[in-house]
Structure formats: C-alpha cells, structure tokens
Motif scaffolding. Structure first.
Motif, PDB file in Angstrom:
ATOM      1  N   GLN A 221      39.024  62.164  58.734  1.00 48.78           N
ATOM      2  CA  GLN A 221      36.994  62.052  58.976  1.00 48.78           C
ATOM      3  C   GLN A 221      38.432  63.924  58.718  1.00 48.78           C
ATOM      4  OE1 GLN A 221      35.735  60.525  62.053  1.00 48.78           O
ATOM      5  NE2 GLN A 221      34.173  58.862  60.576  1.00 48.78           N
ATOM      6  N   ALA A 222      38.707  64.225  60.062  1.00 50.57           N
ATOM      7  CA  ALA A 222      39.126  65.198  60.138  1.00 50.57           C
ATOM      8  C   ALA A 222      39.628  65.656  59.046  1.00 50.57           C
ATOM      9  CB  ALA A 222      40.017  65.562  61.235  1.00 50.57           C
ATOM     10  N   HIS A 223      40.302  65.185  58.780  1.00 46.72           N
ATOM     11  CA  HIS A 223      41.421  66.372  57.339  1.00 46.72           C
ATOM     12  C   HIS A 223      40.389  66.115  55.741  1.00 46.72           C
ATOM     13  CE1 HIS A 223      44.888  65.769  54.129  1.00 46.72           C
ATOM     14  NE2 HIS A 223      44.422  65.261  53.446  1.00 46.72           N
ATOM     15  N   LEU A 224      39.271  65.008  55.830  1.00 44.23           N
ATOM     16  CA  LEU A 224      38.070  65.345  54.620  1.00 44.23           C
ATOM     17  C   LEU A 224      37.835  66.173  54.958  1.00 44.23           C
ATOM     18  CD1 LEU A 224      37.213  61.756  53.510  1.00 44.23           C
ATOM     19  CD2 LEU A 224      37.792  62.902  52.357  1.00 44.23           C
ATOM     20  N   THR A 225      37.170  67.052  55.914  1.00 42.57           N
ATOM     21  CA  THR A 225      36.094  68.213  56.548  1.00 42.57           C
ATOM     22  C   THR A 225      36.877  69.673  56.216  1.00 42.57           C
ATOM     23  OG1 THR A 225      35.315  67.197  58.316  1.00 42.57           O
ATOM     24  CG2 THR A 225      35.612  69.269  58.935  1.00 42.57           C
ATOM     25  N   GLU A 226      38.084  69.472  56.374  1.00 40.83           N
ATOM     26  CA  GLU A 226      38.978  70.762  56.446  1.00 40.83           C
ATOM     27  C   GLU A 226      39.523  71.111  54.522  1.00 40.83           C
ATOM     28  OE1 GLU A 226      43.252  70.054  57.797  1.00 40.83           O
ATOM     29  OE2 GLU A 226      42.569  69.634  60.268  1.00 40.83           O
ATOM     30  N   ARG A 227      39.431  69.940  54.358  1.00 41.82           N
ATOM     31  CA  ARG A 227      39.225  70.428  52.408  1.00 41.82           C
ATOM     32  C   ARG A 227      37.927  69.521  51.931  1.00 41.82           C
ATOM     33  NH1 ARG A 227      43.046  68.287  55.263  1.00 41.82           N
ATOM     34  NH2 ARG A 227      45.461  69.099  54.474  1.00 41.82           N
ATOM     35  N   ASP A 228      37.098  69.848  52.637  1.00 39.60           N
ATOM     36  CA  ASP A 228      35.386  69.772  52.122  1.00 39.60           C
ATOM     37  C   ASP A 228      35.089  70.253  50.935  1.00 39.60           C
ATOM     38  OD1 ASP A 228      32.787  68.310  53.016  1.00 39.60           O
ATOM     39  OD2 ASP A 228      32.211  70.402  53.073  1.00 39.60           O
ATOM     40  N   GLU A 229      35.275  70.982  50.383  1.00 42.44           N
ATOM     41  CA  GLU A 229      34.702  71.895  49.287  1.00 42.44           C
ATOM     42  C   GLU A 229      35.702  71.434  47.998  1.00 42.44           C
ATOM     43  OE1 GLU A 229      35.252  76.070  49.237  1.00 42.44           O
ATOM     44  OE2 GLU A 229      34.052  76.979  50.699  1.00 42.44           O
ATOM     45  N   MET A 230      36.955  71.060  48.235  1.00 40.75           N
ATOM     46  CA  MET A 230      38.155  70.612  47.425  1.00 40.75           C
ATOM     47  C   MET A 230      37.391  69.365  46.831  1.00 40.75           C
ATOM     48  SD  MET A 230      42.013  69.748  47.667  1.00 40.75           S
ATOM     49  CE  MET A 230      42.078  71.155  47.749  1.00 40.75           C
ATOM     50  N   VAL A 231      36.971  68.389  48.231  1.00 45.04           N
ATOM     51  CA  VAL A 231      36.306  67.300  47.793  1.00 45.04           C
ATOM     52  C   VAL A 231      34.826  67.330  47.039  1.00 45.04           C
ATOM     53  CG1 VAL A 231      35.277  64.667  48.882  1.00 45.04           C
ATOM     54  CG2 VAL A 231      37.089  65.808  49.961  1.00 45.04           C
ATOM     55  N   GLU A 232      34.534  68.355  47.329  1.00 47.75           N
ATOM     56  CA  GLU A 232      33.221  68.227  46.247  1.00 47.75           C
ATOM     57  C   GLU A 232      33.165  68.886  45.199  1.00 47.75           C
ATOM     58  OE1 GLU A 232      29.164  71.729  46.908  1.00 47.75           O
ATOM     59  OE2 GLU A 232      29.576  70.556  48.989  1.00 47.75           O
ATOM     60  N   ALA A 233      34.351  69.315  45.153  1.00 44.57           N
ATOM     61  CA  ALA A 233      34.551  69.857  42.857  1.00 44.57           C
ATOM     62  C   ALA A 233      35.220  68.129  42.562  1.00 44.57           C
ATOM     63  CB  ALA A 233      35.672  70.545  43.296  1.00 44.57           C
ATOM     64  N   LEU A 234      35.750  67.884  43.526  1.00 47.71           N
ATOM     65  CA  LEU A 234      36.407  66.387  42.433  1.00 47.71           C
ATOM     66  C   LEU A 234      35.270  65.858  42.629  1.00 47.71           C
ATOM     67  CD1 LEU A 234      39.457  66.031  44.804  1.00 47.71           C
ATOM     68  CD2 LEU A 234      39.694  67.100  43.014  1.00 47.71           C
ATOM     69  N   PHE A 235      34.588  65.292  42.975  1.00 48.24           N
ATOM     70  CA  PHE A 235      33.789  64.309  42.676  1.00 48.24           C
ATOM     71  C   PHE A 235      32.558  65.029  41.573  1.00 48.24           C
ATOM     72  CE2 PHE A 235      34.592  62.120  46.658  1.00 48.24           C
ATOM     73  CZ  PHE A 235      33.766  60.396  45.751  1.00 48.24           C
ATOM     74  N   ALA A 236      32.468  66.281  41.706  1.00 49.80           N
ATOM     75  CA  ALA A 236      31.819  67.179  40.911  1.00 49.80           C
ATOM     76  C   ALA A 236      32.736  66.608  39.497  1.00 49.80           C
ATOM     77  CB  ALA A 236      31.171  68.582  41.128  1.00 49.80           C
ATOM     78  N   ARG A 237      33.817  67.253  39.205  1.00 49.56           N
ATOM     79  CA  ARG A 237      34.334  66.430  37.927  1.00 49.56           C
ATOM     80  C   ARG A 237      34.557  65.492  37.537  1.00 49.56           C
ATOM     81  NH1 ARG A 237      40.822  66.367  38.084  1.00 49.56           N
ATOM     82  NH2 ARG A 237      40.774  68.332  39.762  1.00 49.56           N
ATOM     83  N   LEU A 238      34.887  64.109  38.670  1.00 47.45           N
ATOM     84  CA  LEU A 238      34.190  62.940  37.783  1.00 47.45           C
ATOM     85  C   LEU A 238      32.888  62.063  37.478  1.00 47.45           C
ATOM     86  CD1 LEU A 238      35.749  60.357  38.981  1.00 47.45           C
ATOM     87  CD2 LEU A 238      34.743  59.676  40.785  1.00 47.45           C
ATOM     88  N   ALA A 239      31.933  63.327  38.164  1.00 49.01           N
ATOM     89  CA  ALA A 239      30.567  63.575  37.574  1.00 49.01           C
ATOM     90  C   ALA A 239      30.339  63.465  35.655  1.00 49.01           C
ATOM     91  CB  ALA A 239      29.654  63.935  38.774  1.00 49.01           C
ATOM     92  N   ASP A 240      31.289  65.028  35.749  1.00 46.72           N
ATOM     93  CA  ASP A 240      31.084  65.680  34.826  1.00 46.72           C
ATOM     94  C   ASP A 240      31.884  64.447  33.676  1.00 46.72           C
ATOM     95  OD1 ASP A 240      30.114  67.736  35.663  1.00 46.72           O
ATOM     96  OD2 ASP A 240      32.016  69.484  35.862  1.00 46.72           O
ATOM     97  N   LEU A 241      32.812  63.496  33.568  1.00 49.32           N
ATOM     98  CA  LEU A 241      33.590  62.880  33.139  1.00 49.32           C
ATOM     99  C   LEU A 241      32.571  61.757  32.576  1.00 49.32           C
ATOM    100  CD1 LEU A 241      36.807  62.071  34.661  1.00 49.32           C
ATOM    101  CD2 LEU A 241      36.105  63.041  32.556  1.00 49.32           C
ATOM    102  N   GLY A 242      31.369  61.298  33.513  1.00 47.77           N
ATOM    103  CA  GLY A 242      30.514  60.881  33.109  1.00 47.77           C
ATOM    104  C   GLY A 242      29.730  61.370  32.116  1.00 47.77           C
ATOM    105  N   SER A 243      29.310  62.695  32.565  1.00 50.35           N
ATOM    106  CA  SER A 243      28.581  63.211  31.556  1.00 50.35           C
ATOM    107  C   SER A 243      29.030  63.607  30.203  1.00 50.35           C
ATOM    108  CB  SER A 243      27.688  64.914  31.626  1.00 50.35           C
ATOM    109  OG  SER A 243      27.353  64.750  33.203  1.00 50.35           O
ATOM    110  N   ILE A 244      30.407  63.772  29.900  1.00 48.92           N
ATOM    111  CA  ILE A 244      30.721  64.083  28.954  1.00 48.92           C
ATOM    112  C   ILE A 244      30.793  62.584  27.769  1.00 48.92           C
ATOM    113  CG2 ILE A 244      32.993  64.524  27.346  1.00 48.92           C
ATOM    114  CD1 ILE A 244      33.268  66.536  30.092  1.00 48.92           C
TER     115      ILE A 244
END
Length: 196
Positions: A122-145
């Motif tokens: 959980q601490a590892h994720l918290t430190e990388r919160d912005e990166m995690v958000e960007a990765l899930f946005a990319r995943l959603a973009d794949l679906g949109s494409i």
C-alpha cells in the motif's frame, strides 16, 4: 528459431500492435502506437513494461484479493478486450511482488492462490499514485481506441480497399504504369489522412 519463438511469445501478451499483408506485388505493413513512444522508429515494445505491469497488478490486488486468472480477466475487461497479459507474464510478476513483500498469499478455497496487498504494498502504491493513475488511464484509452475502430465507416473502407486491391492485383497482370498509379492514389490518401 529461438528469436522467432521469442517474438511470437511477446506478441501474444503485448496485445494488438500492427501487422502486414501481401496484395499481389505489394506488401503492406502497419503499426499501432498506443502512446508513450517517441518518434517513428521501427522498434516495438510491450504494452506495459515490467514495472508498469507490477503497479497495475498491485493496484488491482489492493482493490480486492485476486488470483492470477482474475487479474488477467480484469485487465482485459478494463481495456475493452484490447489487451490481456499472458499467464507467462502475470504469474512471474506475482511471484516477484511476493518476493518484494508487496503482496502475500491469502487463505482461499480450492487450489488457486489468492493474493492480498501488504502494508508495504500500500505504501508502494501511495508513493506512485500519479503513475498508477496514468497507467489505468492508458488502459481505459486502449478500450476507447478499440471501440472507435470497431466497425464503422473506416473499417468498411479498409475492407473495400483490401477487396479492390486483391481483385486488381491478385492475378499479377497489372502493368508497371497501373501499379504506379495505384501507389500514387494510396500515397495521396495517406497524406490527406495525416493532415486531418
């Protein structure tokens, strides 16, 4: 031989990236760039590199304890079916996350291993919160494409092009002048699309 098998294995878990097709004397090749790649180089890369996939899996495990197959299915669903990592990538990544102390096995019914996130995870994720958000946005973009490219007028036009080129060039009787005219028409279409 080894290189070919490695490329096939990579293609299976990288998802759709491009391809090639031969029409008469022409060989058409295409690549799809889903973002993140600079320039127009010929190099290919995985949909998500190792560290990115670790974060995706860790975030999904944070949401709810999951087993490997469930993680694959969840990623495929969130990408609209455009991408599903292979078990050969997911399971070693889960082993690594366990060795890093970020996840741990949890008691579960049946033979499947269920993983839960640890405090360190959980601490590892918290430190990388912005990166995690960007990765899930990319995943959603794949679906949109994928959704935008499914069916519709562009897909119809591509089928028509394939058909007419196959008919016109398939017999191999087109002369040099005709081939140059066809190439000029295609080049002009490419330039117009690039200007859109």
């Amino acid at each position: 031989m080894f290189g070919r098998h490695r490329a096939q294995r990579a293609a299976r878990h990288c998802g759709p990236r491009g391809g090639h097709r031969r029409w008469g004397p022409f060989e058409v090749e295409w690549e799809v760039d889903y973002g993140g790649g600079g320039g127009r180089g010929r190099g290919r890369r995985r949909m998500f590199d190792g560290s990115e996939l670790r974060l995706l899996l860790l975030k999904l495990i944070e949401e709810a304890p999951r087993h490997g197959y469930d993680l694959i299915r969840e990623i495929e669903e969130r990408s609209g079916g455009a991408y599903a990592p292979s078990p050969g990538v997911v399971y070693p990544t889960l082993t690594l996350l366990g060795e890093m102390g970020l996840i741990e096995e949890q008691q579960a019914e049946g033979a499947k291993k269920v993983y839960a996130i640890t405090v360190a995870g959980q601490a590892h994720l918290t430190e990388r919160d912005e990166m995690v958000e960007a990765l899930f946005a990319r995943l959603a973009d794949l679906g949109s494409i994928r959704e935008r490219s499914r069916g519709g007028p562009v897909r119809r036009a591509m089928r028509n092009l394939k058909t007419v080129l196959g008919e016109r060039l398939g017999d191999g009787e087109a002369d040099s002048e005709t081939l140059h005219e066809i190439a000029a028409i295609l080049d002009e279409a490419v330039q117009k699309i690039e200007r859109l």
